[in-house]
Design an enzyme around this catalytic site. Structure first.
Site, short mmCIF file in Angstrom:
data_model
loop_
_atom_site.label_atom_id
_atom_site.label_comp_id
_atom_site.label_asym_id
_atom_site.label_seq_id
_atom_site.Cartn_x
_atom_site.Cartn_y
_atom_site.Cartn_z
N TRP A 144 0.86 -1.19 0.00
CA TRP A 144 0.00 0.00 0.00
C TRP A 144 0.90 1.24 0.00
O TRP A 144 1.84 1.34 0.78
CB TRP A 144 -0.89 0.00 1.24
N ASP A 197 -15.41 9.68 -0.29
CA ASP A 197 -16.03 9.02 0.86
C ASP A 197 -16.74 10.03 1.79
O ASP A 197 -16.33 11.18 1.88
CB ASP A 197 -14.90 8.33 1.63
N LYS A 237 -16.15 6.30 -8.60
CA LYS A 237 -14.89 5.74 -8.10
C LYS A 237 -15.26 4.56 -7.23
O LYS A 237 -15.83 4.72 -6.14
CB LYS A 237 -14.16 6.81 -7.28
N ASP A 276 -14.28 1.80 -4.88
CA ASP A 276 -13.16 1.54 -3.98
C ASP A 276 -13.30 0.15 -3.35
O ASP A 276 -14.39 -0.45 -3.36
CB ASP A 276 -13.14 2.63 -2.90
N MET A 277 -12.23 -0.35 -2.77
CA MET A 277 -12.23 -1.67 -2.13
C MET A 277 -11.04 -1.68 -1.19
O MET A 277 -9.91 -1.86 -1.64
CB MET A 277 -12.05 -2.70 -3.25
N CYS A 312 -10.36 1.41 -7.75
CA CYS A 312 -9.47 1.83 -6.68
C CYS A 312 -9.51 0.74 -5.63
O CYS A 312 -10.57 0.18 -5.34
CB CYS A 312 -9.98 3.14 -6.09
N ASP A 321 -2.45 5.58 -3.24
CA ASP A 321 -2.83 6.59 -2.26
C ASP A 321 -1.65 7.50 -1.94
O ASP A 321 -1.81 8.54 -1.33
CB ASP A 321 -3.28 5.92 -0.95
C1 DGJ Z 1 -8.97 4.72 -0.26
C2 DGJ Z 1 -8.75 5.43 -1.56
O1 DGJ Z 1 -7.60 4.98 -2.17
C3 DGJ Z 1 -8.73 6.93 -1.30
O2 DGJ Z 1 -8.44 7.62 -2.47
C4 DGJ Z 1 -10.04 7.34 -0.73
O3 DGJ Z 1 -11.05 7.14 -1.67
C5 DGJ Z 1 -10.34 6.55 0.53
N1 DGJ Z 1 -10.22 5.14 0.32
C6 DGJ Z 1 -11.73 6.85 1.04
O4 DGJ Z 1 -12.07 6.09 2.11
#
Ligand code: DGJ
Length: 715
Positions: free
Chosen positions: A187, A356, A465, A467-468, A515, A537
């Site tokens: 990460w 978010d 977007k 996300d996960m 993402c 990130d």
């Molecule tokens: C992880 C993503 O990579 C970020 O850009 C953002 O969207 C956060 N999650 C939001 O919780």
């Protein structure tokens, strides 16, 4: 064998009467045929040769030893486990009577015209059991790529358990030593290039996290003993189109063989293939080039633009977007988003994305996931006023979701605690305070589709977007049908793809971003459904240059989203706005900074960068990428893009640290028309393509974290 450059799948017969197939791309060929036992033996993979006889004959045995059977020391294209064979099996099955051995014999072959690419299907049947296997080879001749997958069928009355179902095994030329290049990291540090000489034995690259993973990416590059560079040398490379648990097994043995097998990971996996059912593996795409890693990347990039990425936007340019995550985090509301949107519009940004925090009770990451209704404390009149406002500023609106997740503190979890993966007698381990929904369940899929349809149907949303943010743990499904408990890993991915397909079909105006806490879900499987990947990130521009070099080994610049941010607290580095913009301009451009704090000068400068990006965007997003200099080798990085029509080129150059007496550097450009004349925008200089490629251009940068952009046009 034809002499022209048309690609084709050519079927022929060897002098000994054995069936042979040659997949001829424009520059490369891949050949295999049937040995006298009816096994499919690999023959050749490399530059295209002139005559059919050049590709050799399918031979069953590489060596003859009393303690090995010939079939065990051969170059089988798709070895099934059974018999005396010890290569990594592509297929391992268990029949209902307990027999755990498959003996596949050639049955038939067909060459299909295919909608987009010709396809060869070679069918095998088990000697004794009702098991059929079709090996598919799709030839993307213009891209010099071969796409392989297998379809496994049960034509009997009893279930067959599939214990390993790889997509393909690729054989490299015999009796060589090879260097393996892979992409790994973590990460915030995705896509680090790593290299190792393939040892005797196995090297395994994998994800067992349920997602593609930031720790390893399903791509490989292999060259002869480290002899390939960006511009020279033989490179075999490939990428697996899959977003769940996967593995690539690079194996070298003492018989001179080096192979790479890959597909769905067999770890904790079985698939119960019921009577009459079939199982299709993901595609594994691979190619060969004699022109180094740069060409290998360009072949994959072009393939992604031409074939993989969603057709609706493959030929359109991705907008410049703004995302406020690093500014407001969960504290979103109409006022702060509207204020940011005003600033963003003033910069020329085209798409405003709210991240978010807009739903459920989501004031931090401990609650709210799963409750996809607008938080009325933050948006008393719903999302529409904000969307209308963003639209009135001339921008499209985008939104963040994380549909695969639930917080324990949510209404959804209170209603459906059984919807998550879990083992009844084990803890439900949280990560980022969240748990993973079982996307294999029809009710979970219906729930996700319902709220997504509602969100996208009732709002003017043009970008999602997706996300996960966690890896799987305790992957139990207590209600699973007997014998299907371990299918969860694959069923999750199938469910995800199904949902994406349905959403894209129902909402063709919406673009998607993949993402997963940054680049945890970057692969050719998900790329069929999304316009771009959030690469990391970690928005530090210097770190990003290294990540981008690795990312671009496999993935198209257009699909790389990165924002221009304020200096990043994690690395405590403060590069200039120009450096930050230039870095983010290497792919699809976003801005994620606190614009309310930017000075008038910064706003003016940013406006100019964005205007410049819009001018060069067709070249960056749809052109060809040449990596001219690497931070892995020194203080300079440089990325050159040549427009699809060859008329323009853009070079983004970066200097990490100034060294006394080393402020100038010659960069030799690539991919230009030698006889054409090019003018550097903003300068009088006119140079031929030949001169730019042979002598180059001299760049002068002084100071740490410096950058420049050159834009050259043919005259
Ligand atoms: C992880 C993503 O990579 C970020 O850009 C953002 O969207 C956060 N999650 C939001 O919780």
């Amino acid at each position: 064998m034809s002499d022209n450059i048309h690609s084709a799948i050519v079927a022929s017969t060897s002098p000994a009467g054995q069936a042979i197939w040659v997949l001829e791309g424009e520059r490369t060929a891949y050949a295999f045929g049937l040995d006298r036992f009816g096994c499919l033996q690999h023959m050749y993979w490399g530059p295209r040769l002139r005559a059919a006889s050049d590709y050799g004959e399918p031979s069953p045995a590489l060596e003859r030893f009393a303690h090995e059977r010939v079939a065990g020391v051969s170059q089988e294209e798709y070895p099934a486990w059974g018999d005396i064979k010890y290569l990594e099996p592509c297929l391992k099955v268990a029949f209902a009577d307990g027999v755990r051995s498959a003996m596949l014999r050639y049955a038939k072959a067909a060459i299909l015209a295919g909608d987009e690419a010709p396809e060869l299907v070679i069918s095998f049947a088990d000697d004794h059991y009702p098991l059929l296997v079709d090996l598919h080879y799709r030839l993307w001749g213009e891209h010099d790529l071969i796409e392989r997958f297998a379809v496994i069928r049960n034509t009997g009355n009893e279930p067959i358990n599939l214990e390993q179902t790889l997509s393909a095994l690729w054989h490299l030329p015999l009796d060589e030593t090879y260097r393996l290049r892979t992409l790994g990291g973590r990460w915030g540090g995705e896509f680090q290039i790593s290299e190792v000489l393939a040892p005797l034995g196995k090297q395994i690259i994998e994800s067992r996290r349920g997602i593609t993973s930031a720790h390893a990416n399903p791509w490989f590059g292999i060259d002869r003993n480290g002899s390939a560079s960006e511009t020279h040398g033989d490179v075999w490379f490939g990428a697996l189109a899959y977003s769940g648990n996967w593995k690539l097994v690079v194996e070298r043995n003492a018989y001179g063989q080096t192979m790479i097998a890959g597909g769905i990971h067999d770890f904790d996996h079985t698939w119960k293939l019921d009577a009459g059912e079939s199982f299709t593996t993901p595609s594994f795409v691979a190619g060969f080039t004699a022109e180094g890693y740069g060409d290998a990347s360009r072949l994959l990039h072009r393939f992604q633009l031409d074939v993989v990425m969603p057709r609706s936007t493959a030929n359109t340019l991705l907008p410049v977007l703004y995302n406020s995550w690093y500014v407001t985090e969960f504290d979103v509301n109409f006022e702060n988003q509207a204020a940011a949107a005003r600033k963003a519009a003033d910069l020329g940004i085209e798409l405003f994305v709210m991240d978010d925090g807009w739903f459920g009770v989501r004031d931090d990451d401990t609650s709210g996931l799963g409750d996809w209704t607008v938080d009325k404390r933050k948006f008393p009149n719903g999302l529409t006023p904000l969307i209308d406002y963003v639209n009135s500023l001339g921008m499209e609106f985008g939104i963040w979701v994380e549909p695969e997740m639930v917080n324990i503190q949510s209404d959804l979890y209170a209603r459906h605690p059984d919807w998550i993966y879990h083992f009844p007698t084990r803890p439900r381990s949280e990560s980022r305070h969240q748990l993973v929904l079982n996307f294999g369940r029809a009710d979970v899929q219906a729930f996700v589709l319902d709220f997504m349809h509602e969100l996208l149907s009732n709002h003017n949303i043009r970008f999602v977007k997706w996300d996960m943010n966690r890896s799987f743990s305790e992957p139990g499904y207590p209600d699973a049908e007997d014998g299907r408990e371990r299918e969860v890993w694959v069923r999750h991915v199938q469910g995800l793809y199904r949902i994406f397909a349905e959403l894209r079909e129902a909402h063709p105006q919406v673009m998607f971003e993949s993402c997963s806490s940054g680049g945890g879900r970057v692969d050719l499987g998900i790329l069929r459904y999304v316009e771009d990947f959030w690469m990391s990130d970690n928005v530090d521009p210097l770190d990003n240059l290294l990540m981008y070099e690795g990312y671009s080994m496999a993935y198209a610049p257009k699909a790389k989203m990165m924002w221009v941010n304020d200096p990043f607290h994690w690395t405590n580095r403060a590069p200039s706005l120009t450096f930050r913009f230039h870095q983010a301009m290497t792919g699809a451009l976003g801005v994620g900074a606190n614009l309310l704090r930017w000075s008038a000068e910064e706003m003016t400068e940013a406006r100019e960068h964005i205007a410049m990006y819009k001018r060069i965007r067709p070249i960056v997003q749809h052109g060809r990428l040449y990596r001219l200099a690497s931070l892995r080798e020194g203080d300079w990085a440089a990325f050159q893009y040549v427009g699809a029509d060859d008329k323009e080129t853009v070079v983004l150059v970066f200097l990490q640290a100034s060294r006394f007496g080393a402020s100038r550097r010659w960069l030799r450009l690539q991919g230009l028309a030698p006889d054409a004349q090019y003018r550097i925008e903003g300068a009088e200089t006119v140079l031929s393509g030949a001169a730019l490629m042979a002598r180059g251009v001299q760049i002068e940068l002084r100071g740490d974290l410096q950058s420049t952009l050159l834009h050259l046009k043919q005259i």
